[in-house]
Design a protein around this motif. Sequence first.
Motif, PDB file in Angstrom:
ATOM      1  N   PHE A  44      66.876  92.559  27.060  1.00 24.80           N
ATOM      2  CA  PHE A  44      67.990  93.481  27.244  1.00 24.80           C
ATOM      3  C   PHE A  44      68.387  93.543  28.714  1.00 24.80           C
ATOM      4  O   PHE A  44      67.572  93.922  29.565  1.00 24.80           O
ATOM      5  N   PRO A  45      69.634  93.179  29.074  1.00 26.54           N
ATOM      6  CA  PRO A  45      70.066  93.158  30.477  1.00 26.54           C
ATOM      7  C   PRO A  45      69.858  94.490  31.177  1.00 26.54           C
ATOM      8  O   PRO A  45      69.541  94.533  32.374  1.00 26.54           O
ATOM      9  N   SER A  46      70.012  95.586  30.457  1.00 23.53           N
ATOM     10  CA  SER A  46      69.895  96.909  31.077  1.00 23.53           C
ATOM     11  C   SER A  46      68.483  97.207  31.561  1.00 23.53           C
ATOM     12  O   SER A  46      68.281  98.122  32.365  1.00 23.53           O
ATOM     13  N   GLN A  47      67.496  96.443  31.070  1.00 27.55           N
ATOM     14  CA  GLN A  47      66.112  96.724  31.452  1.00 27.55           C
ATOM     15  C   GLN A  47      65.622  95.861  32.606  1.00 27.55           C
ATOM     16  O   GLN A  47      64.467  95.964  33.027  1.00 27.55           O
ATOM     17  N   ASN A  48      66.504  95.002  33.128  1.00 33.01           N
ATOM     18  CA  ASN A  48      66.221  94.256  34.359  1.00 33.01           C
ATOM     19  C   ASN A  48      64.885  93.506  34.324  1.00 33.01           C
ATOM     20  O   ASN A  48      64.109  93.537  35.275  1.00 33.01           O
ATOM     21  N   GLY A  49      64.610  92.849  33.196  1.00 27.81           N
ATOM     22  CA  GLY A  49      63.420  92.009  33.111  1.00 27.81           C
ATOM     23  C   GLY A  49      62.108  92.747  33.000  1.00 27.81           C
ATOM     24  O   GLY A  49      61.047  92.178  33.305  1.00 27.81           O
ATOM     25  N   LYS A  50      62.125  94.005  32.548  1.00 27.57           N
ATOM     26  CA  LYS A  50      60.888  94.745  32.377  1.00 27.57           C
ATOM     27  C   LYS A  50      60.042  94.134  31.261  1.00 27.57           C
ATOM     28  O   LYS A  50      60.558  93.531  30.328  1.00 27.57           O
ATOM     29  N   GLU A  51      58.753  94.329  31.369  1.00 22.82           N
ATOM     30  CA  GLU A  51      57.841  93.880  30.312  1.00 22.82           C
ATOM     31  C   GLU A  51      57.832  94.908  29.189  1.00 22.82           C
ATOM     32  O   GLU A  51      57.747  96.105  29.429  1.00 22.82           O
ATOM     33  N   ILE A  52      57.911  94.417  27.938  1.00 20.95           N
ATOM     34  CA  ILE A  52      57.908  95.313  26.787  1.00 20.95           C
ATOM     35  C   ILE A  52      56.917  94.818  25.730  1.00 20.95           C
ATOM     36  O   ILE A  52      56.373  93.719  25.837  1.00 20.95           O
ATOM     37  N   ASN A  53      56.733  95.649  24.732  1.00 24.42           N
ATOM     38  CA  ASN A  53      55.945  95.277  23.567  1.00 24.42           C
ATOM     39  C   ASN A  53      56.866  94.552  22.585  1.00 24.42           C
ATOM     40  O   ASN A  53      57.737  95.175  21.983  1.00 24.42           O
ATOM     41  N   ALA A  54      56.686  93.239  22.419  1.00 20.58           N
ATOM     42  CA  ALA A  54      57.521  92.474  21.495  1.00 20.58           C
ATOM     43  C   ALA A  54      57.069  92.678  20.057  1.00 20.58           C
ATOM     44  O   ALA A  54      57.892  92.766  19.150  1.00 20.58           O
ATOM     45  N   CYS A  55      55.771  92.739  19.838  1.00 18.11           N
ATOM     46  CA  CYS A  55      55.193  92.983  18.519  1.00 18.11           C
ATOM     47  C   CYS A  55      53.767  93.477  18.704  1.00 18.11           C
ATOM     48  O   CYS A  55      53.157  93.257  19.757  1.00 18.11           O
TER      49      CYS A  55
END
Length: 402
Positions: A44-55
């Motif tokens: 998501f562009p709005s999150q500026n490359g943050k690390e997230i939980n994909a699954c």
Amino acid sequence: MMLRNLVYGALVCWCTPAFAIIDGVKADVDAYRSYVSIRATSPFPSQNGKEINACGGTLIASHWVLTAAHCWPSYEAALTGDGPVFVGVNLGPDGFFEQKLHIVDYVLAPTKPGHERLDAALLNLEEDATRYGAEIASVFEGTLAIGTATTTVGLGQGHEGDPLLYYESRVTNSDICDSPRVDYDGRHDFCVGIPGSTQRAGYGDSGGPLYILGGTDGDEYQVAGIVKGGVKANASGIEETENIRYTDVNKLQDWISATTGCTFGASQNGASNGGELICASSTPDASLTGTYWKIKTIFGNEIGVVNNKRKPQIIFRGGDNNTLMATVGCNQITASFTQEEGFLSIDPVLATRMACFGAVAKAENDLLSLLERVARYKIHGDTLLLFGSGGTVLAELSAVYL
């Protein structure tokens, strides 16, 4: 590349529709140390490359994670080099993982002809996740009777520092999930509902675990299902009902054994209705007591021999009076201890009163602090790991055979 990124973006959006478990409650992470998170860079562009939980996923053996097959765009990237992907293990109460491990391979579960998709996959990790305080989940082998209480945990979007959440639900009638708008096969799937919920309330992570309490005392969270997805309430797919489809982990045991080369046996913690995946080791585990344990690290710092002093060591002596002897090359430290099923408690120590200086003095202060804080231990072959009450690795030792 562009197509894969679009697919991955759609996957993450679908897996985490509200970016959190709606109406979820903060979980006690001590109860769910088998939960893992597939970590990736947000599309998501709005999150500026943050690390997230994909699954989400579940640790079912030291090097193996069970998750959903439809999450493949996230962990495929770990092998193709399209983006950094790790598996976060041993989530702490502060929302941070004890370690993030690389994925070295993955295997998708095969679907039989004429069956709906078998939504399961195994991820092979680069290291033993239990070295970092993660725990292996045993499989619930009881009956998934309608009305059985269940617990789903997850992180939703899961940025660093976000807490683990859970919600309670119950096994419900398969007919509710067997909708023509979704893939569902009662031969390897089951249906769970959240009574009284609203749209997507309590929706968990794709690939994440559904637990059922089992074990001898009924207090062990055993993995029973893998989050497959919700049930669409209308043809547009905009809304979903409060019911969620899960892959039945018990039906995967033969495939898991064939893929990992491990076998299911009685749960090592004595569960009467659960099976734990047991992988043979070329090196039998050393005994905690009666073994000369050379100290390698304390609090992540290497502990070595200084100025030809005695080697840093701990010896646990068993018998009627459990006592330990320890040193890093200066004072001799003794204490009583108790051990039971991986738990370790050390009483206040006694020590000689030699003056210590420099690196030896710092190492001895670390050793004294270690003995005060240790709460659990785990042995892998010739390696002993000591953990704090929060699951953090405090020290690593190796067996020396004289």
